[in-house]
Design an enzyme around this catalytic site. Structure first.
Site, short mmCIF file in Angstrom:
data_model
loop_
_atom_site.label_atom_id
_atom_site.label_comp_id
_atom_site.label_asym_id
_atom_site.label_seq_id
_atom_site.Cartn_x
_atom_site.Cartn_y
_atom_site.Cartn_z
CE LYS A 37 -0.32 -0.24 5.11
NZ LYS A 37 -1.11 -0.69 6.15
CE1 TYR A 244 15.46 31.41 7.17
CE2 TYR A 244 15.46 29.00 6.64
CZ TYR A 244 15.47 30.28 6.18
OH TYR A 244 15.00 30.77 4.94
#
Ligand code: PLP
Length: 349
Positions: A37, A244
């Site tokens: 899946k 950052y």
């Protein structure tokens, strides 16, 4: 250097080796419904169905569309594990010889109409309380309880063998089984179940993540390499901040490499400083916040590291579990979230 790109290299020989490890835990007559899946957990549905056709006994998928796709190349059993819901879909199952799970009483009217034409896996709810029919509803399914069908359930805590819910689910399953007069086949186990409860393997097991090496059992290996190239190197003094928010400060003079990959490639944004990566066969650590397109790593101790070298974020040599355990993440989620822009290579199909 050629134009850099983030890459996903998937080695199907390693997937097949993992399947051999799974088989070594099972008796010879137990069949493997390989779960592919979600695009084979990021390993490509159609390629998986070609590369694994001789290695497994059937395919477990979630959607009818996935099943139809695989049917184009494989004649093996295919099971739609979350069931189908319309008469068109039942017709498609019939025309293509595809099996379906029946997990809810609401599926019963259509399932009864097709009972002579289709093979069903009847899923009972034994305590996970997600999908599955109640034990008190089982008598209403009498017309579907046939030798050719399979009685199944799904374990909520197969990866925690000491959890008491496992025993409760086994008891509940045995109770359902004993209630049925007909000798049906049985299927309980996912990947972790195969390793933790092999005596509950019965007729079919349903491993997914173990095939791809995303759980930690002896002999299993991460079959995908997620990697990208270094495009810049910074030489920093002590006490300089990186990335950052400047969340990390160098403790000594350091060399920081910038890797051409970020959360837009599917690398999790939340990973913390100290998460391992591999550069030229050496361990390195992530330092600083992951950006959309870049990751910064500490290469101070790595000899001869240069622009264009590859940084492996996970690979057969650096298990994806090192990342997930350090960061409280799931290998399932990381494998299925690699983005489209990442260039794919498939080996040993
Ligand atoms: C996804 C799934 C599996 C496979 O689980 P893994 O933990 O990946 O082995 C097995 N059975 C069902 C019903 C599933 O939905």
């Amino acid at each position: 250097m050629i134009e850099p790109n983030s890459e996903l290299v998937i080695d199907y020989e390693l997937v097949r080796n993992n399947i051999q490890v799974i088989k070594s835990n099972l008796s010879a007559n137990c069949k493997i419904m390989g779960v592919i899946k979600s695009n084979a957990y990021g390993h490509d549905l159609e390629i998986a169905a070609k590369a694994l056709d001789d290695a497994i006994d059937g395919y477990g998928v979630v959607r009818l569309g996935e099943a139809l796709k695989i049917r184009e190349t494989s004649s093996k059993p295919i099971l739609v594990m979350q069931g189908v819901y319309s008469s068109d879909a039942y017709d498609a199952l019939k025309q293509n010889n595809i099996w379906s799970v029946i997990h809810s009483i609401s599926q019963l009217p259509l399932a009864k109409q097709y009972r002579d034409d289709l093979q069903f896996w009847i899923k009972v709810n034994t305590g996970m309380n997600r999908l599955g029919i109640g034990l008190d509803e089982l008598d209403q399914f009498e017309s579907l309880l046939k030798n050719s069908n399979v009685l199944m359930t799904h374990l909520a805590c197969a990866d925690k063998p000491e959890d008491e819910l496992n025993d409760a689910q086994f008891k509940s399953f045995d109770h359902a089984w004993n209630q049925i007069e007909i000798e049906m086949q049985r299927s309980l186990l996912n990947s972790a179940g195969v390793f933790n409860f092999p005596d509950r393997a019965y007729d079919w097991v349903r491993p997914g993540i173990a095939m791809y090496g995303g759980i930690d059992f002896l002999g299993l290996k991460t079959a995908m390499t997620f990697r990208s190239q270094i495009i810049s190197i910074q030489s920093l003094d002590k006490n300089e901040r990186i990335g950052y928010g400047g969340r990390v400060k160098t403790e000594k003079s350091s060399k920081i490499a910038i890797v051409y990959c970020g959360y837009a490639d599917g690398f999790p944004q939340t990973v913390i400083d100290g998460t391992s990566v591999l550069v030229n066969g050496h361990r390195s650590q992530i330092l600083g916040r992951v950006s959309m397109d870049l990751i910064s790593i500490d290469i101070t101790e790595i000899p001869d590291c240069k622009i264009g070298d590859w940084c492996e974020l996970w690979s057969p040599e650096l298990s994806i579990l090192e990342n997930t355990e350090k960061n409280g993440l799931l290998s399932y989620e990381l494998m299925t979230k690699i983005n489209q822009r990442v260039k794919r290579h498939y080996l040993n199909i």
